[in-house]
Write a protein that holds these residues in place. Structure first.
Motif, PDB file in Angstrom:
ATOM      1  N   ALA A  25       1.027  -1.285  -0.027  1.00 20.17           N
ATOM      2  CA  ALA A  25       0.093   0.135   0.096  1.00 20.17           C
ATOM      3  C   ALA A  25       0.843   1.200   0.018  1.00 20.17           C
ATOM      4  CB  ALA A  25      -0.985   0.104   1.243  1.00 20.17           C
ATOM      5  N   LEU A  26       2.053   1.195   0.639  1.00 21.40           N
ATOM      6  CA  LEU A  26       2.856   2.360   0.803  1.00 21.40           C
ATOM      7  C   LEU A  26       3.394   2.462  -0.603  1.00 21.40           C
ATOM      8  CD1 LEU A  26       4.632   4.641   2.210  1.00 21.40           C
ATOM      9  CD2 LEU A  26       6.157   2.825   2.870  1.00 21.40           C
ATOM     10  N   ILE A  27       4.063   1.578  -1.097  1.00 21.72           N
ATOM     11  CA  ILE A  27       4.605   1.706  -2.483  1.00 21.72           C
ATOM     12  C   ILE A  27       3.559   2.172  -3.493  1.00 21.72           C
ATOM     13  CG2 ILE A  27       5.587   0.438  -4.294  1.00 21.72           C
ATOM     14  CD1 ILE A  27       6.859  -1.416  -2.134  1.00 21.72           C
ATOM     15  N   GLY A  28       2.301   1.610  -3.670  1.00 19.67           N
ATOM     16  CA  GLY A  28       1.142   2.050  -4.190  1.00 19.67           C
ATOM     17  C   GLY A  28       1.055   3.656  -4.097  1.00 19.67           C
ATOM     18  N   GLY A  29       0.917   4.030  -2.833  1.00 20.52           N
ATOM     19  CA  GLY A  29       0.933   5.577  -2.485  1.00 20.52           C
ATOM     20  C   GLY A  29       1.973   6.424  -2.995  1.00 20.52           C
ATOM     21  N   LEU A  30       3.119   6.073  -2.899  1.00 25.15           N
ATOM     22  CA  LEU A  30       4.374   6.528  -3.454  1.00 25.15           C
ATOM     23  C   LEU A  30       4.250   6.590  -5.039  1.00 25.15           C
ATOM     24  CD1 LEU A  30       7.172   5.191  -1.196  1.00 25.15           C
ATOM     25  CD2 LEU A  30       6.324   7.350  -1.091  1.00 25.15           C
ATOM     26  N   ILE A  31       3.860   5.751  -5.711  1.00 29.85           N
ATOM     27  CA  ILE A  31       3.768   5.639  -7.207  1.00 29.85           C
ATOM     28  C   ILE A  31       2.776   6.590  -7.599  1.00 29.85           C
ATOM     29  CG2 ILE A  31       3.041   4.352  -9.098  1.00 29.85           C
ATOM     30  CD1 ILE A  31       4.677   1.754  -7.738  1.00 29.85           C
ATOM     31  N   THR A  32       1.689   6.853  -6.878  1.00 27.55           N
ATOM     32  CA  THR A  32       0.548   7.377  -7.261  1.00 27.55           C
ATOM     33  C   THR A  32       0.947   9.047  -7.134  1.00 27.55           C
ATOM     34  OG1 THR A  32      -1.217   5.962  -6.453  1.00 27.55           O
ATOM     35  CG2 THR A  32      -1.798   8.295  -6.530  1.00 27.55           C
ATOM     36  N   THR A  33       1.612   9.170  -5.748  1.00 24.85           N
ATOM     37  CA  THR A  33       2.181  10.605  -5.858  1.00 24.85           C
ATOM     38  C   THR A  33       3.173  10.982  -6.701  1.00 24.85           C
ATOM     39  OG1 THR A  33       1.767   9.943  -3.237  1.00 24.85           O
ATOM     40  CG2 THR A  33       3.338  12.037  -3.990  1.00 24.85           C
ATOM     41  N   LEU A  34       4.051   9.977  -6.968  1.00 27.29           N
ATOM     42  CA  LEU A  34       4.974  10.391  -8.045  1.00 27.29           C
ATOM     43  C   LEU A  34       4.165  10.730  -9.552  1.00 27.29           C
ATOM     44  CD1 LEU A  34       7.839  10.737  -9.174  1.00 27.29           C
ATOM     45  CD2 LEU A  34       7.826   8.257  -9.676  1.00 27.29           C
ATOM     46  N   GLY A  35       3.152  10.004  -9.634  1.00 27.82           N
ATOM     47  CA  GLY A  35       2.320  10.055 -10.724  1.00 27.82           C
ATOM     48  C   GLY A  35       1.667  11.575 -11.073  1.00 27.82           C
ATOM     49  N   ASP A  36       1.192  11.946  -9.825  1.00 27.18           N
ATOM     50  CA  ASP A  36       0.571  13.273  -9.612  1.00 27.18           C
ATOM     51  C   ASP A  36       1.437  14.335  -9.687  1.00 27.18           C
ATOM     52  OD1 ASP A  36      -2.038  12.060  -9.205  1.00 27.18           O
ATOM     53  OD2 ASP A  36      -1.728  12.304  -6.971  1.00 27.18           O
ATOM     54  N   ALA A  37       2.846  14.333  -9.337  1.00 29.83           N
ATOM     55  CA  ALA A  37       3.864  15.141  -9.244  1.00 29.83           C
ATOM     56  C   ALA A  37       4.306  15.276 -10.793  1.00 29.83           C
ATOM     57  CB  ALA A  37       5.147  14.920  -8.414  1.00 29.83           C
ATOM     58  N   ILE A  38       4.419  14.265 -11.492  1.00 29.00           N
ATOM     59  CA  ILE A  38       4.553  14.223 -13.213  1.00 29.00           C
ATOM     60  C   ILE A  38       3.537  15.067 -13.739  1.00 29.00           C
ATOM     61  CG2 ILE A  38       4.975  12.930 -15.108  1.00 29.00           C
ATOM     62  CD1 ILE A  38       6.752  10.823 -13.287  1.00 29.00           C
ATOM     63  N   SER A  39       2.098  14.559 -13.385  1.00 28.95           N
ATOM     64  CA  SER A  39       1.183  15.324 -14.219  1.00 28.95           C
ATOM     65  C   SER A  39       1.253  16.591 -13.899  1.00 28.95           C
ATOM     66  CB  SER A  39      -0.277  14.683 -13.517  1.00 28.95           C
ATOM     67  OG  SER A  39      -1.000  15.261 -14.247  1.00 28.95           O
ATOM     68  N   THR A  40       1.387  17.213 -12.669  1.00 31.83           N
ATOM     69  CA  THR A  40       1.503  18.570 -12.318  1.00 31.83           C
ATOM     70  C   THR A  40       2.556  19.426 -13.207  1.00 31.83           C
ATOM     71  OG1 THR A  40       0.524  18.292 -10.148  1.00 31.83           O
ATOM     72  CG2 THR A  40       1.744  20.098 -10.660  1.00 31.83           C
ATOM     73  N   TYR A  41       3.535  18.623 -13.263  1.00 28.74           N
ATOM     74  CA  TYR A  41       4.748  19.256 -14.022  1.00 28.74           C
ATOM     75  C   TYR A  41       4.569  19.296 -15.600  1.00 28.74           C
ATOM     76  CZ  TYR A  41       9.425  19.888 -15.800  1.00 28.74           C
ATOM     77  OH  TYR A  41      10.906  20.480 -16.404  1.00 28.74           O
ATOM     78  N   ALA A  42       3.896  18.395 -16.167  1.00 31.41           N
ATOM     79  CA  ALA A  42       3.362  18.441 -17.280  1.00 31.41           C
ATOM     80  C   ALA A  42       2.359  19.336 -17.589  1.00 31.41           C
ATOM     81  CB  ALA A  42       2.886  16.784 -17.781  1.00 31.41           C
ATOM     82  N   SER A  43       1.474  19.584 -16.830  1.00 34.16           N
ATOM     83  CA  SER A  43       0.411  20.646 -17.020  1.00 34.16           C
ATOM     84  C   SER A  43       1.145  22.139 -16.858  1.00 34.16           C
ATOM     85  CB  SER A  43      -0.716  20.786 -15.801  1.00 34.16           C
ATOM     86  OG  SER A  43      -1.222  19.516 -15.752  1.00 34.16           O
ATOM     87  N   SER A  44       2.217  22.374 -16.256  1.00 32.79           N
ATOM     88  CA  SER A  44       3.064  23.522 -16.100  1.00 32.79           C
ATOM     89  C   SER A  44       3.625  23.834 -17.323  1.00 32.79           C
ATOM     90  CB  SER A  44       4.172  23.426 -14.954  1.00 32.79           C
ATOM     91  OG  SER A  44       4.994  24.538 -14.849  1.00 32.79           O
ATOM     92  N   ILE A  45       4.369  22.660 -17.804  1.00 31.13           N
ATOM     93  CA  ILE A  45       4.942  22.843 -19.040  1.00 31.13           C
ATOM     94  C   ILE A  45       3.869  23.163 -20.381  1.00 31.13           C
ATOM     95  CG2 ILE A  45       5.915  21.687 -21.170  1.00 31.13           C
ATOM     96  CD1 ILE A  45       7.468  20.134 -18.841  1.00 31.13           C
ATOM     97  N   ALA A  46       2.568  22.576 -20.186  1.00 34.38           N
ATOM     98  CA  ALA A  46       1.591  22.941 -21.213  1.00 34.38           C
ATOM     99  C   ALA A  46       1.005  24.362 -21.219  1.00 34.38           C
ATOM    100  CB  ALA A  46       0.722  22.006 -21.214  1.00 34.38           C
ATOM    101  N   ILE A  47       1.076  25.003 -19.938  1.00 32.13           N
ATOM    102  CA  ILE A  47       0.671  26.301 -19.865  1.00 32.13           C
ATOM    103  C   ILE A  47       1.881  27.215 -20.347  1.00 32.13           C
ATOM    104  CG2 ILE A  47       0.146  27.969 -18.172  1.00 32.13           C
ATOM    105  CD1 ILE A  47      -1.149  26.112 -16.299  1.00 32.13           C
ATOM    106  N   GLU A  48       3.086  26.861 -20.057  1.00 34.30           N
ATOM    107  CA  GLU A  48       3.981  27.658 -20.389  1.00 34.30           C
ATOM    108  C   GLU A  48       4.157  27.579 -22.125  1.00 34.30           C
ATOM    109  OE1 GLU A  48       6.238  29.671 -18.960  1.00 34.30           O
ATOM    110  OE2 GLU A  48       5.439  29.593 -17.082  1.00 34.30           O
ATOM    111  N   GLU A  49       3.936  26.302 -22.973  1.00 31.47           N
ATOM    112  CA  GLU A  49       3.853  26.469 -24.134  1.00 31.47           C
ATOM    113  C   GLU A  49       2.720  27.280 -24.604  1.00 31.47           C
ATOM    114  OE1 GLU A  49       3.646  22.336 -24.759  1.00 31.47           O
ATOM    115  OE2 GLU A  49       5.931  22.044 -24.727  1.00 31.47           O
ATOM    116  N   SER A  50       1.600  27.045 -24.029  1.00 24.52           N
ATOM    117  CA  SER A  50       0.488  27.882 -24.466  1.00 24.52           C
ATOM    118  C   SER A  50       0.757  29.381 -24.503  1.00 24.52           C
ATOM    119  CB  SER A  50      -0.680  27.561 -23.621  1.00 24.52           C
ATOM    120  OG  SER A  50      -1.873  28.471 -24.023  1.00 24.52           O
TER     121      SER A  50
END
Length: 84
Positions: A25-50
């Motif tokens: 469960a801990l590993i799953g939570g860490l992976i989910t958090t990492l995925g959320d961080a990557i998603s947030t970073y990608a959104s930030s890049i998309a905003i900058e590109e826009s």
């Protein structure tokens, strides 16, 4: 006495299984958090590109407007020369 030993063994097995499931469960939570961080970073890049695209389009539009104004002035000069 063997019944008592068997009960302790069963409880240890349950504790091990419980601890293992918590680790998963801990590993799953860490992976989910990492995925959320990557998603947030990608959104930030998309905003900058826009923003950059908007700036670029605005500059292109201004250049076209300047060219059209220049062409209009040249046409006015030619018309004035023809009328004179």
């Amino acid at each position: 006495m063997s019944g008592k030993t068997s009960g302790i063994f069963d409880q240890s097995t349950e504790d091990i299984q419980f601890a293992y499931s918590l680790k998963i469960a801990l590993i799953g939570g860490l992976i989910t958090t990492l995925g959320d961080a990557i998603s947030t970073y990608a959104s930030s890049i998309a905003i900058e590109e826009s923003i950059q695209d908007s700036i670029s389009q605005s500059q292109d539009k201004k250049q076209l407007e300047d060219r059209f104004k220049k062409i209009e002035k040249q046409l006015e000069v030619i018309q004035n020369e023809l009328n004179a």
